[in-house]
Design an enzyme around this catalytic site. Structure first.
Site, PDB file in Angstrom:
ATOM      1  CG  HIS A  23     -14.623  46.975   2.738  1.00  0.00           C
ATOM      2  ND1 HIS A  23     -15.774  47.298   3.017  1.00  0.00           N
ATOM      3  CD2 HIS A  23     -14.078  46.220   3.042  1.00  0.00           C
ATOM      4  CE1 HIS A  23     -15.805  46.206   3.484  1.00  0.00           C
ATOM      5  NE2 HIS A  23     -15.123  45.286   3.598  1.00  0.00           N
ATOM      6  CG  HIS A  79     -16.434  37.588   7.850  1.00  0.00           C
ATOM      7  ND1 HIS A  79     -17.079  37.235   6.479  1.00  0.00           N
ATOM      8  CD2 HIS A  79     -16.596  38.650   8.219  1.00  0.00           C
ATOM      9  CE1 HIS A  79     -16.977  38.476   5.464  1.00  0.00           C
ATOM     10  NE2 HIS A  79     -16.505  39.269   6.885  1.00  0.00           N
ATOM     11  CD  GLU A  81     -14.423  41.755   3.865  1.00  0.00           C
ATOM     12  OE1 GLU A  81     -15.695  41.430   4.900  1.00  0.00           O
ATOM     13  OE2 GLU A  81     -14.444  42.708   3.248  1.00  0.00           O
ATOM     14  CG  ASP A  83     -12.126  42.982   8.324  1.00  0.00           C
ATOM     15  OD1 ASP A  83     -12.627  42.110   7.578  1.00  0.00           O
ATOM     16  OD2 ASP A  83     -13.210  43.536   8.468  1.00  0.00           O
ATOM     17  CG  HIS A 146     -20.648  42.559   5.340  1.00  0.00           C
ATOM     18  ND1 HIS A 146     -20.665  42.471   4.055  1.00  0.00           N
ATOM     19  CD2 HIS A 146     -19.771  42.065   6.010  1.00  0.00           C
ATOM     20  CE1 HIS A 146     -18.840  42.595   4.299  1.00  0.00           C
ATOM     21  NE2 HIS A 146     -18.755  41.927   5.626  1.00  0.00           N
ATOM     22  CG  ASP A 165     -18.588  42.384   9.337  1.00  0.00           C
ATOM     23  OD1 ASP A 165     -17.193  42.929  10.371  1.00  0.00           O
ATOM     24  OD2 ASP A 165     -17.943  41.992   8.778  1.00  0.00           O
ATOM     25  CE1 TYR A 193     -19.073  47.416   9.493  1.00  0.00           C
ATOM     26  CE2 TYR A 193     -20.442  46.382   9.432  1.00  0.00           C
ATOM     27  CZ  TYR A 193     -18.784  46.650   9.591  1.00  0.00           C
ATOM     28  OH  TYR A 193     -18.495  45.461   8.973  1.00  0.00           O
ATOM     29  CG  HIS A 226     -15.317  45.813  12.183  1.00  0.00           C
ATOM     30  ND1 HIS A 226     -13.894  45.874  12.073  1.00  0.00           N
ATOM     31  CD2 HIS A 226     -15.025  45.095  11.506  1.00  0.00           C
ATOM     32  CE1 HIS A 226     -13.154  45.438  11.404  1.00  0.00           C
ATOM     33  NE2 HIS A 226     -14.433  45.399  10.692  1.00  0.00           N
TER      34      HIS A 226
HETATM   35 FE1  FEO Z   1     -17.068  41.724   6.790  1.00  0.00          FE
HETATM   36 FE2  FEO Z   1     -15.021  42.585   9.376  1.00  0.00          FE
HETATM   37  O1  FEO Z   1     -15.476  42.104   7.460  1.00  0.00           O
END
Ligand code: FEO
Length: 398
Positions: A23, A79, A81, A83, A146, A165, A193, A226
């Site tokens: 991030h 998601h 985001e 990554d 999230h 996530d 996390y 992850h």
């Molecule tokens: Fe919310 Fe692993 O990105």
């Protein structure tokens, strides 16, 4: 090459052994991370999530070893985001028109990131995609776990929950499953996390867990985006941990977090700690310098604690910047059910300690008393007062 997860489901992600900040520079990742992507090869072939953009070229080089790209029938982006969606841009340039399944908020986020008009198929909770061989993907919106766009995808028949996530950790491992990795590191990273990323949305987490339990879906594995994934008894354990973490989690721990200019506030912190220990021999106690400790590790320790003491000398009528930043972080993380107080040295008018008490109350801590402050450097008598204050604080939060 992809690695089989179960039956016709393969892990095709990327282990990022080097990652130490995430991030931007906001989050420490002492143990690296992974970006988990999954290939489901039934009558239809579906890719679930991708990897972070810096690894897109590698992803695009490796994926054709597992599947001819033109055989991919659908892409699920749980998601937006980057990554997880980062390699989608290169992938979808190679297979334009392939349907992209995501939530309506996912459409907005993905368009916002990539400015592409992909063949979006917005889905809601309960919508399904038949992938043949008697199996379906079931979509489950998971807003604010999230991001507003987040969803889970469930594979019937194999009983796999692709949770993105949720339930994941920043942990570089090539072992895929949690039962194969070092447990203390795994659980520290899983809690870290939650504390640093998921905690602000604990109310939604609690509601989603109840909703999933109510759906009576058999879950053989939780496949995260992850770190390590959960199977066997670990599935129930991680669901139970999340239920605890989402509901005012605390252990029998106290954190004293402070910063100091010339050592006076540090001396107060240490004297308070001795008083706490005198009153309670069992409580776990951490004394952490906010300017010298990893911010995210401190937040994790506070997440575990039942009570905190925040200390700063008065400086320009305020607290030190490291202490102010920590409180701003705590404001966002919105931990629940924790007691607190403030302390610190001063030389002139001594605003910091009062100010810290007020902020702690404003951001949701139960401030148990007026705290303690000391004019100039603490002498033996002042340190005795701090010791006694620590003793009383331990009794108040016991
Ligand atoms: Fe919310 Fe692993 O990105």
């Amino acid at each position: 090459m992809g690695r089989r997860v179960k039956n016709n489901v393969y892990w095709v992600g990327k282990v990022d052994w080097e990652l130490r900040r995430f991030h931007g520079d906001e989050l420490s990742t002492h143990h690296g991370s992974t970006y988990n992507s999954y290939l489901v090869k039934e009558e239809k072939t579906v890719l679930i999530d991708t990897v972070w953009a810096p690894f897109s070229a590698e992803f695009m080089r490796e994926l054709p070893r597992d599947v001819a790209l033109d055989k991919i029938d659908a892409v699920v982006l749980n998601h937006a985001e980057v990554d997880h969606s980062g390699a989608a841009e290169d992938l979808l340039a190679r297979i334009p028109g392939v349907p992209v399944y995501c939530t309506p908020n996912g459409v907005k986020s993905l368009k916002g990131h990539y400015h592409k008009n992909w063949n979006f198929k917005p889905v809601r909770t309960g919508d399904t995609l038949d992938i043949g061989n008697g199996k379906k993907l079931v979509f489950i919106e998971a807003a604010m776990i999230h991001w507003p766009d987040t969803m889970f995808t469930y594979l019937t028949g194999d009983n796999l929950l692709f949770s993105n996530d949720a339930f994941g950790q920043h942990l570089a491992t090539d072992k895929i499953f949690a039962d194969l990795v070092d447990k203390p590191t795994l659980w520290f990273e899983d809690m870290k996390y939650y504390a640093n990323i998921v905690a602000p949305w604990s109310r939604m987490v609690d509601a989603k867990l109840k909703e999933i339990r109510g759906m009576n879906l058999p879950i053989d594995m939780i496949l995260t985006s992850h770190g390590a994934c959960w199977r066997g008894p670990d599935v129930a354990e991680v669901l139970d941990k999340y239920a605890q973490w989402a509901n005012g989690y605390k252990e029998n721990r106290i954190v004293i977090a402070y910063d100091s200019m010339w050592g006076g506030t540090r001396a107060m912190a240490e004297a308070i700690a001795k008083g706490i220990r005198e009153a309670d021999s069992r409580v776990e106690l951490q004394v952490l310098s906010l300017s010298r400790s990893d911010k995210n590790d401190v937040m994790t320790e506070i997440f575990r604690a039942k009570a905190i003491l925040i200390g700063s000398p008065s400086h320009n009528k305020c607290a030190l910047a490291s202490v102010g930043a920590a409180l701003e972080e705590l404001r966002g993380l919105a931990f629940k059910g924790k007691k607190a107080a403030a302390f610190g040295c001063y030389g002139w008018s001594g605003e910091a300690q009062t100010r810290l008490s007020s902020i702690l109350s404003e951001i949701g801590f139960d401030v148990v008393d007026d705290g303690i402050k000391n004019l100039w450097e603490p002498d033996a008598e002042a340190l005795d007062r701090c010791f006694e204050y620590g003793r009383q604080f331990a009794l108040k939060v016991r």
